[in-house]
Design a protein around this motif. Structure first.
Motif, mmCIF file in Angstrom:
data_model
loop_
_atom_site.group_PDB
_atom_site.id
_atom_site.type_symbol
_atom_site.label_atom_id
_atom_site.label_comp_id
_atom_site.label_asym_id
_atom_site.label_seq_id
_atom_site.Cartn_x
_atom_site.Cartn_y
_atom_site.Cartn_z
ATOM 1 N N THR A 86 0.804 -1.226 0.000
ATOM 2 C CA THR A 86 0.000 0.000 0.000
ATOM 3 C C THR A 86 0.836 1.275 0.000
ATOM 4 N N GLY A 87 2.154 1.156 -0.135
ATOM 5 C CA GLY A 87 3.001 2.340 -0.113
ATOM 6 C C GLY A 87 2.630 3.351 -1.183
ATOM 7 N N PHE A 88 2.223 2.871 -2.352
ATOM 8 C CA PHE A 88 1.887 3.793 -3.440
ATOM 9 C C PHE A 88 0.611 4.576 -3.115
ATOM 10 N N ILE A 89 -0.303 3.950 -2.365
ATOM 11 C CA ILE A 89 -1.516 4.653 -1.940
ATOM 12 C C ILE A 89 -1.152 5.784 -0.985
ATOM 13 N N ILE B 235 -7.850 7.992 -10.944
ATOM 14 C CA ILE B 235 -8.609 7.759 -9.719
ATOM 15 C C ILE B 235 -8.254 8.877 -8.752
ATOM 16 N N VAL B 236 -9.264 9.638 -8.357
ATOM 17 C CA VAL B 236 -9.068 10.748 -7.416
ATOM 18 C C VAL B 236 -9.779 10.376 -6.118
ATOM 19 N N PHE B 237 -9.045 10.353 -5.025
ATOM 20 C CA PHE B 237 -9.609 9.942 -3.743
ATOM 21 C C PHE B 237 -10.298 11.112 -3.046
ATOM 22 N N GLU B 238 -11.318 10.779 -2.247
ATOM 23 C CA GLU B 238 -12.097 11.806 -1.563
ATOM 24 C C GLU B 238 -11.262 12.555 -0.527
ATOM 25 N N THR C 207 -7.368 13.346 1.023
ATOM 26 C CA THR C 207 -5.940 13.312 0.737
ATOM 27 C C THR C 207 -5.196 14.033 1.859
ATOM 28 N N GLY C 208 -3.883 14.008 1.786
ATOM 29 C CA GLY C 208 -3.068 14.676 2.792
ATOM 30 C C GLY C 208 -2.427 13.683 3.741
ATOM 31 N N ARG C 209 -1.592 14.191 4.631
ATOM 32 C CA ARG C 209 -0.839 13.344 5.546
ATOM 33 C C ARG C 209 -1.751 12.567 6.501
ATOM 34 N N THR C 210 -2.836 13.205 6.948
ATOM 35 C CA THR C 210 -3.744 12.522 7.868
ATOM 36 C C THR C 210 -4.392 11.322 7.195
ATOM 37 N N ALA C 211 -4.827 11.503 5.971
ATOM 38 C CA ALA C 211 -5.436 10.394 5.223
ATOM 39 C C ALA C 211 -4.419 9.283 4.987
ATOM 40 N N ALA C 212 -3.172 9.667 4.705
ATOM 41 C CA ALA C 212 -2.128 8.671 4.430
ATOM 42 C C ALA C 212 -1.772 7.854 5.669
ATOM 43 N N LYS C 213 -2.085 8.369 6.861
ATOM 44 C CA LYS C 213 -1.786 7.650 8.100
ATOM 45 C C LYS C 213 -2.974 6.839 8.605
ATOM 46 N N VAL D 88 -6.457 3.794 3.894
ATOM 47 C CA VAL D 88 -5.449 3.387 2.908
ATOM 48 C C VAL D 88 -5.817 2.040 2.302
ATOM 49 N N GLN D 89 -6.249 1.099 3.144
ATOM 50 C CA GLN D 89 -6.645 -0.217 2.642
ATOM 51 C C GLN D 89 -7.869 -0.107 1.735
ATOM 52 N N HIS D 90 -8.803 0.744 2.102
ATOM 53 C CA HIS D 90 -9.981 0.966 1.250
ATOM 54 C C HIS D 90 -9.569 1.489 -0.122
ATOM 55 N N CYS D 91 -8.659 2.440 -0.153
ATOM 56 C CA CYS D 91 -8.192 3.003 -1.428
ATOM 57 C C CYS D 91 -7.432 1.953 -2.238
ATOM 58 N N TYR D 92 -6.634 1.143 -1.551
ATOM 59 C CA TYR D 92 -5.896 0.065 -2.224
ATOM 60 C C TYR D 92 -6.872 -0.904 -2.887
ATOM 61 N N ASP D 93 -7.885 -1.337 -2.149
ATOM 62 C CA ASP D 93 -8.877 -2.264 -2.699
ATOM 63 C C ASP D 93 -9.588 -1.644 -3.900
ATOM 64 N N GLN D 94 -9.851 -0.349 -3.829
ATOM 65 C CA GLN D 94 -10.506 0.349 -4.931
ATOM 66 C C GLN D 94 -9.637 0.317 -6.182
#
Length: 273
Positions: A149-152, A236-239, A241-247, A252-258
């Protein structure tokens, strides 16, 4: 792996448009006459993105090379794009690592990807790595990003869209019969594969390919000629973003699955076309 003196700035600066231009005639010949390659979906490409692909075709990775040929044809040599390359390449083959760096490869570590994105460049990553590129032939139509998930986290942190890239054909340029990594580990434990411990290749495929016929281990090969078709998908544009979302590990897992689901659907459609 690059030494401590190999700074981020130095890594990015190694990209040399003149070297790329000098190699293009050979790559274009392979694109037009050997692989009869084609790429569609370039109208989806934004000004900057994190391109995420599923790797095919062993160490030769002809799908990746053919994708870059089309990129340079359409956008020229000066529009920067960097590709994340496994750090072990710097250990195993410094000459190849240098050539890759001149063509835009940087070590697959977050600091290099972040620096490239912050300088306005796009980045290309194949999260599935060795397991993806050497997946058995019967799994060639499966997206396998190996749960990485690093790329997410990178896309969320730097607020860039993800552009999935899928392809068919490169996994037909050789035939992976199976991955015998666990067996290779057993042999290594009994001292029968002394090189394995020093540079763990993460996979140990048995495959049919040129020039070896039957090959064992992640060794280089010459791809058979086979048509390669690549599709660049819509961003794919996520709802969030930012450091908080990345942590946020669950997000992150939801975005990866998407992303995986999106890529699998696109690959299924490409194979059905």
């Amino acid at each position: 792996m690059p030494s401590s003196s190999h700074t981020v700035e130095a890594a990015l600066a190694q990209r040399d448009p003149k070297i790329i231009a000098s190699l293009m005639p050979k790559w274009e010949w392979a694109y037009d006459h050997y692989f009869h390659a084609s790429t569609e979906g370039w109208h989806h490409v934004p000004k900057q993105a994190l391109f995420v692909g599923s790797h095919n075709g062993g160490l030769a990775s002809p799908d990746m090379v053919m994708l870059m040929v089309d990129w340079f044809r359409r956008f020229g040599y000066d529009r920067p794009i960097y590709g994340l390359m496994h750090t072990k390449v710097w250990q195993v083959n410094p000459w190849l690592a240098k050539l890759g760096a001149q063509c835009g490869a940087v070590p697959a570590q977050p600091k290099f990807a972040i620096a490239a994105l912050q300088r306005g460049a796009s980045v290309l990553v194949f999260p599935g790595g060795a397991q993806d590129v050497f997946r058995p032939y019967h799994q060639r139509h499966q997206i396998q990003l190996m749960g990485r998930t690093g790329f997410i986290k990178l896309a969320l942190r730097e607020n860039v869209p993800i552009v999935p890239v899928i392809s068919r054909g490169a996994h037909d340029t050789f035939i992976v019969l199976n991955d015998c990594y666990k067996q290779a580990q057993w042999l290594n434990q009994h001292g029968l594969l002394p090189w394995f411990q020093g540079i763990d290749p993460e996979v140990f495929p048995i495959y049919l390919g040129l020039p070896w016929g039957l090959a064992m281990g992640p060794v280089p090969h010459i791809p058979w000629p086979h048509p390669i078709h690549t599709r660049v998908c819509a961003p794919i544009v996520f709802e969030r973003t930012g450091r908080t979302a990345a942590k946020d590990s669950s997000y992150v897992q939801h975005c990866y699955d998407q992303v995986v689901a999106h890529m699998q659907t696109a690959l299924d459609q490409l194979n059905a076309a």
